[in-house]
Motif scaffolding. Structure first.
Motif, PDB file in Angstrom:
ATOM      1  N   GLN A  44       0.827  -1.202   0.000  1.00  0.00           N
ATOM      2  CA  GLN A  44       0.000   0.000   0.000  1.00  0.00           C
ATOM      3  C   GLN A  44       0.861   1.252   0.000  1.00  0.00           C
ATOM      4  O   GLN A  44       0.582   2.206  -0.721  1.00  0.00           O
ATOM      5  CB  GLN A  44      -0.930  -0.012   1.220  1.00  0.00           C
ATOM      6  N   TRP A  45       1.911   1.262   0.810  1.00  0.00           N
ATOM      7  CA  TRP A  45       2.795   2.425   0.845  1.00  0.00           C
ATOM      8  C   TRP A  45       3.573   2.574  -0.463  1.00  0.00           C
ATOM      9  O   TRP A  45       3.811   3.687  -0.922  1.00  0.00           O
ATOM     10  CB  TRP A  45       3.744   2.349   2.040  1.00  0.00           C
TER      11      TRP A  45
ATOM     12  N   GLY B  15       1.724   4.283  -3.179  1.00  0.00           N
ATOM     13  CA  GLY B  15       1.692   5.735  -3.073  1.00  0.00           C
ATOM     14  C   GLY B  15       2.770   6.411  -3.896  1.00  0.00           C
ATOM     15  O   GLY B  15       2.660   7.590  -4.236  1.00  0.00           O
TER      16      GLY B  15
ATOM     17  N   TYR C 104      -1.545   1.341   9.008  1.00  0.00           N
ATOM     18  CA  TYR C 104      -1.384   2.167   7.809  1.00  0.00           C
ATOM     19  C   TYR C 104      -1.512   3.642   8.192  1.00  0.00           C
ATOM     20  O   TYR C 104      -0.694   4.469   7.783  1.00  0.00           O
ATOM     21  CB  TYR C 104      -2.426   1.793   6.750  1.00  0.00           C
TER      22      TYR C 104
ATOM     23  N   SER D 195       1.810   6.200   7.745  1.00  0.00           N
ATOM     24  CA  SER D 195       1.819   7.025   6.532  1.00  0.00           C
ATOM     25  C   SER D 195       2.486   8.384   6.743  1.00  0.00           C
ATOM     26  O   SER D 195       3.285   8.822   5.905  1.00  0.00           O
ATOM     27  CB  SER D 195       0.400   7.202   6.003  1.00  0.00           C
ATOM     28  N   SER D 196       2.183   9.044   7.827  1.00  0.00           N
ATOM     29  CA  SER D 196       2.779  10.368   8.079  1.00  0.00           C
ATOM     30  C   SER D 196       4.290  10.300   8.275  1.00  0.00           C
ATOM     31  O   SER D 196       5.012  11.125   7.702  1.00  0.00           O
ATOM     32  CB  SER D 196       2.108  11.038   9.280  1.00  0.00           C
TER      33      SER D 196
ATOM     34  N   ILE E 251       9.942   3.432   3.725  1.00  0.00           N
ATOM     35  CA  ILE E 251       8.986   2.337   3.922  1.00  0.00           C
ATOM     36  C   ILE E 251       9.629   1.222   4.742  1.00  0.00           C
ATOM     37  O   ILE E 251       9.023   0.719   5.694  1.00  0.00           O
ATOM     38  CB  ILE E 251       8.477   1.800   2.570  1.00  0.00           C
TER      39      ILE E 251
ATOM     40  N   GLN F 144       9.895   2.229   8.317  1.00  0.00           N
ATOM     41  CA  GLN F 144       8.594   2.247   8.984  1.00  0.00           C
ATOM     42  C   GLN F 144       8.072   0.843   9.239  1.00  0.00           C
ATOM     43  O   GLN F 144       7.478   0.577  10.283  1.00  0.00           O
ATOM     44  CB  GLN F 144       7.580   3.058   8.170  1.00  0.00           C
TER      45      GLN F 144
END
Length: 128
Positions: A49-50, A53, A87, A91-92, A108, A111
């Motif tokens: 998902q990241w 982006g 998520y 994200s931030s 990513i 994180q």
């Protein structure tokens, strides 16, 4: 490929564990396996998902991401809740790291490492 490790096995529905009721080691092993599968699947889904982006996913990764969502989103499974919470939490920090000059893929990876313990704990709670 991170997406290759995505499986669609869901976490338990949050009911009390048979391992706790019977103190059966095999039931505890099943719970551990469910929690590990949930952790693996959620971390893989987060990574996909990241990454999406930044750039469109390739066909294989898109299929894996769609399979995770199809299996978990509609039913709002505990696994999907872990995914949504993590998520949002991750994200931030990724966006901030990228703005500060960190490579998107590196941000990513960092994180995912930072969230892996929380994902594992949330999945264990969902499986137990």
């Amino acid at each position: 490929m991170v997406g290759a490790m995505l499986l669609v096995a869901g976490c338990s529905n949050g009911q009390s564990s048979s391992a706790a009721k019977t103190e059966d080691p095999s039931a505890a092993a099943v719970e551990d396996s469910l929690a590990q599968g949930c952790t693996r699947d959620v971390l893989a889904a987060l990574a996909l998902q990241w990454r999406e982006g930044k750039a469109p996913l390739d066909e294989d990764d898109m299929k894996l991401q769609r399979a995770f969502m199809d299996a978990n989103m509609v039913k709002n499974t505990p696994q999907y809740q872990v995914f949504i919470n993590q998520y949002a939490a991750g994200s931030s920090p990724i966006a901030l790291a990228v703005v500060q000059g960190t490579d998107h893929e590196e941000a990513i990876t960092e994180q995912l490492g930072a969230e892996s313990e929380d994902v594992a704990a949330d999945c264990a709670a969902a499986a137990g």
